[in-house]
Design a protein around this motif. Structure first.
Motif, PDB file in Angstrom:
ATOM      1  N   UNK A   5      46.949  66.472  61.426  1.00  0.00           N
ATOM      2  CA  UNK A   5      48.090  66.577  62.338  1.00  0.00           C
ATOM      3  C   UNK A   5      49.404  66.488  61.572  1.00  0.00           C
ATOM      4  N   UNK A   6      49.478  65.550  60.632  1.00  0.00           N
ATOM      5  CA  UNK A   6      50.701  65.397  59.837  1.00  0.00           C
ATOM      6  C   UNK A   6      50.935  66.623  58.957  1.00  0.00           C
ATOM      7  N   UNK A   7      49.860  67.111  58.329  1.00  0.00           N
ATOM      8  CA  UNK A   7      50.005  68.244  57.408  1.00  0.00           C
ATOM      9  C   UNK A   7      50.408  69.522  58.141  1.00  0.00           C
ATOM     10  N   UNK A   8      49.850  69.728  59.341  1.00  0.00           N
ATOM     11  CA  UNK A   8      50.106  70.953  60.095  1.00  0.00           C
ATOM     12  C   UNK A   8      51.279  70.824  61.062  1.00  0.00           C
ATOM     13  N   UNK A   9      51.813  69.593  61.205  1.00  0.00           N
ATOM     14  CA  UNK A   9      52.913  69.346  62.146  1.00  0.00           C
ATOM     15  C   UNK A   9      52.519  69.713  63.583  1.00  0.00           C
TER      16      UNK A   9
ATOM     17  N   UNK B 243      52.063  56.101  59.992  1.00  0.00           N
ATOM     18  CA  UNK B 243      51.695  54.774  59.500  1.00  0.00           C
ATOM     19  C   UNK B 243      50.732  54.138  60.491  1.00  0.00           C
ATOM     20  N   UNK B 244      49.561  53.724  60.006  1.00  0.00           N
ATOM     21  CA  UNK B 244      48.530  53.116  60.844  1.00  0.00           C
ATOM     22  C   UNK B 244      48.391  51.651  60.461  1.00  0.00           C
ATOM     23  N   UNK B 245      48.430  50.764  61.459  1.00  0.00           N
ATOM     24  CA  UNK B 245      48.208  49.349  61.191  1.00  0.00           C
ATOM     25  C   UNK B 245      47.573  48.702  62.415  1.00  0.00           C
ATOM     26  N   UNK B 246      47.047  47.503  62.225  1.00  0.00           N
ATOM     27  CA  UNK B 246      46.407  46.728  63.292  1.00  0.00           C
ATOM     28  C   UNK B 246      47.062  45.355  63.397  1.00  0.00           C
ATOM     29  N   UNK B 247      48.372  45.358  63.504  1.00  0.00           N
ATOM     30  CA  UNK B 247      49.137  44.113  63.528  1.00  0.00           C
ATOM     31  C   UNK B 247      48.716  43.209  64.684  1.00  0.00           C
ATOM     32  N   UNK B 248      48.658  43.758  65.900  1.00  0.00           N
ATOM     33  CA  UNK B 248      48.294  42.938  67.060  1.00  0.00           C
ATOM     34  C   UNK B 248      46.874  42.391  66.923  1.00  0.00           C
ATOM     35  N   UNK B 249      45.955  43.215  66.452  1.00  0.00           N
ATOM     36  CA  UNK B 249      44.575  42.783  66.271  1.00  0.00           C
ATOM     37  C   UNK B 249      44.488  41.674  65.227  1.00  0.00           C
TER      38      UNK B 249
ATOM     39  N   UNK C  52      49.329  54.657  55.023  1.00  0.00           N
ATOM     40  CA  UNK C  52      50.332  55.667  55.333  1.00  0.00           C
ATOM     41  C   UNK C  52      49.758  57.042  55.031  1.00  0.00           C
ATOM     42  N   UNK C  53      49.810  57.942  56.002  1.00  0.00           N
ATOM     43  CA  UNK C  53      49.269  59.291  55.859  1.00  0.00           C
ATOM     44  C   UNK C  53      50.429  60.255  55.648  1.00  0.00           C
ATOM     45  N   UNK C  54      50.519  60.794  54.445  1.00  0.00           N
ATOM     46  CA  UNK C  54      51.551  61.773  54.118  1.00  0.00           C
ATOM     47  C   UNK C  54      50.940  62.771  53.142  1.00  0.00           C
ATOM     48  N   UNK C  55      50.127  63.696  53.654  1.00  0.00           N
ATOM     49  CA  UNK C  55      49.409  64.594  52.754  1.00  0.00           C
ATOM     50  C   UNK C  55      50.348  65.587  52.074  1.00  0.00           C
TER      51      UNK C  55
ATOM     52  N   UNK D  53      44.750  65.068  50.203  1.00  0.00           N
ATOM     53  CA  UNK D  53      46.142  65.294  49.889  1.00  0.00           C
ATOM     54  C   UNK D  53      46.888  64.024  49.531  1.00  0.00           C
ATOM     55  N   UNK D  54      46.180  63.064  48.947  1.00  0.00           N
ATOM     56  CA  UNK D  54      46.796  61.797  48.579  1.00  0.00           C
ATOM     57  C   UNK D  54      46.763  60.748  49.666  1.00  0.00           C
ATOM     58  N   UNK D  55      46.346  61.092  50.875  1.00  0.00           N
ATOM     59  CA  UNK D  55      46.270  60.129  51.978  1.00  0.00           C
ATOM     60  C   UNK D  55      44.865  59.552  52.054  1.00  0.00           C
ATOM     61  N   UNK D  56      44.706  58.230  52.120  1.00  0.00           N
ATOM     62  CA  UNK D  56      43.365  57.626  52.159  1.00  0.00           C
ATOM     63  C   UNK D  56      42.678  57.894  53.492  1.00  0.00           C
ATOM     64  N   UNK D  57      41.439  58.377  53.434  1.00  0.00           N
ATOM     65  CA  UNK D  57      40.723  58.679  54.676  1.00  0.00           C
ATOM     66  C   UNK D  57      39.331  58.065  54.725  1.00  0.00           C
ATOM     67  N   UNK D  58      38.687  57.816  53.583  1.00  0.00           N
ATOM     68  CA  UNK D  58      37.314  57.303  53.606  1.00  0.00           C
ATOM     69  C   UNK D  58      37.101  56.374  52.428  1.00  0.00           C
TER      70      UNK D  58
END
Length: 445
Positions: A82-86, A226-232, A327-330, A361-366
């Motif tokens: 989604x980020x890469x393709x906008x 940016x993905x986080x689980x602050x509340x959790x 942080x996902x920024x491919x 693309x430099x973004x951690x996925x697995x």
């Protein structure tokens, strides 16, 4: 409760009739929930009628119960695309999702508490699925998948919870996790048309742009996600009473020396198991915790004081960085993997520990950390088996990428720091010491 009963009756969930001979009705109960937003404020109050599915008899009241849900790797994968393709990204919720599934079995349920009929022998004959039934989730998934396929979607072979639609320049993707949906699209007009179609088939609630999904806070900016689980994370600290603890700046000692007899047995093993289970879900956005949770998970059967102290050390580490995430920024859509392994690190089984980390693309996925299923005779062999496990994940991710209409044209890069393993991979001749890993050698090549 009244609104819930009206919704069930309007949906044709059941019919009221007398209980046939030799039939036993299952019970039901009310469950009350408070739905909250990412900041902890109350979103709505909810009353659900649940069937007591634990009293169902296999082969009589139900047959199949398995239903696929989206892998969390797929969630990160889709967000990176989604980020890469906008593309636009929306979150949908299905009201009373399980109630839409058609029920094939003959199931009878007692009348809901607080609602009575004039005849004492009357029960509810279930016509559609109800929350709590063993087959409810499977029936809902089958109904939803059929609806999408009729619209023109294709089900991904890599992850059956991912559905894609392509017509000309228009591309849709729907990711299903029980009754929570992520919809991504590259055309807002076509998205509106599709949402209207879904609303006609089911009662869909559009939650707008995705900001909070499965306990993951999604913050989108012009530079990425940016993905986080602050509340959790704060919920875990509050439950364990560690909000006022002194922060730690690394989660575990490097030479921890944890074993099965680390200290005295703790008085409440269930508390340890619950804590490790909650920490395991936290690794969705915290890859640096994966190895630590892997170590703690080995002692769930009989936890001791040393294991509990180490788990509390992880909580103190979370205290100093509750907002940390990924942080996902491919920069591109190319796959790169890093793999590593130690040798015979387990003192009990002498199994080696492998780990890999894959980026798109430099973004951690697995990422993963686990014990090898076999015992490696050498350090090079342990590394080589780590390479084989990483290649398996890479092939699956490339297949998942093609499901979204993105084809990985170039080679995937796999990095390993062991020269012996690299020589085995490039050498076409099998020697005496490598013939037992011949299948792995052929597979990697």
């Amino acid at each position: 409760m009244v609104d819930e009963i009206h919704a069930l009756e309007e949906n044709g969930t059941w019919t009221i009739q007398s209980l046939p001979p030799k039939k036993n009705p299952i019970g039901c109960k009310w469950v009350f929930k408070i739905k909250r937003r990412a900041d902890g404020t109350v979103e709505r109050y909810k009353a659900q009628l649940m069937a007591k599915g634990f009293t169902q008899v296999e082969g009589v009241d139900f047959h199949q119960t398995f239903v696929p849900v989206a892998k969390l790797v797929t969630v990160r994968y889709l967000l990176t695309i989604v980020v890469a393709k906008q593309w636009e990204m929306h979150q949908l919720d299905v009201n009373n999702a399980f109630l839409h599934g058609d029920l094939d079995e003959e199931v009878y349920m007692s009348l809901p508490t607080g609602f009575r009929s004039t005849h004492s022998n009357q029960v509810c004959r279930s016509r559609k699925s109800l929350y709590g039934l063993r087959q409810a989730s499977r029936n809902w998934y089958s109904k939803f998948a059929t609806t999408l396929i009729q619209y023109g979607f294709q089900q991904s072979e890599a992850d059956h919870s991912l559905f894609t639609f392509s017509h000309g320049d228009i591309v849709f993707a729907v990711l299903v996790y029980v009754d929570d949906l992520i919809l991504v699209a590259n055309d807002s007009i076509s998205y509106t048309t599709f949402k209207t179609y879904l609303h006609q088939c089911f009662r869909i609630k559009d939650l707008g742009a995705s900001s909070y999904f499965l306990g993951i806070e999604i913050i989108r900016s012009s530079s990425g996600l940016f993905l986080n689980q602050r509340k959790y994370t704060l919920d875990i600290l509050t439950e364990a009473g560690m909000l006022g603890s002194r922060p730690a700046y690394f989660p575990m000692e490097q030479q921890h020396q944890l074993s099965t007899d680390s200290g005295d047995p703790i008085s409440d093993p269930e508390q340890y198991r619950r804590l490790v289970g909650r920490l395991l879900y936290l690794t969705i956005t915290r890859p640096e915790l994966r190895y630590r949770i892997h170590i703690l998970s080995q002692f769930l059967q009989d936890p001791h004081q040393g294991h509990w102290d180490t788990a509390l050390r992880v909580l103190r580490y979370l205290k100093q960085s509750p907002r940390q995430g990924i942080f996902l920024r491919p920069t591109s859509l190319s796959l790169m993997a890093y793999c590593d392994a130690d040798w015979a690190s387990c003192p009990v089984t002498r199994q080696s520990l492998i780990g890999y980390f894959i980026t798109l693309g430099g973004s951690p996925i697995s990422w993963k950390s686990k014990k090898q299923t076999t015992i490696s005779k050498s350090f090079a062999e342990a590394k080589y088996r780590a390479m084989a496990a990483t290649v398996s994940e890479l092939l699956w991710l490339r297949s998942l990428l093609s499901s979204l209409g993105v084809y990985h044209a170039g080679p995937m890069h796999l990095l390993c720091d062991n020269q012996a393993a690299l020589h085995i991979a490039s050498n076409p001749v099998f020697h005496e010491r490598t013939k037992h890993t011949e299948i792995d050698c052929h597979f990697i090549r």
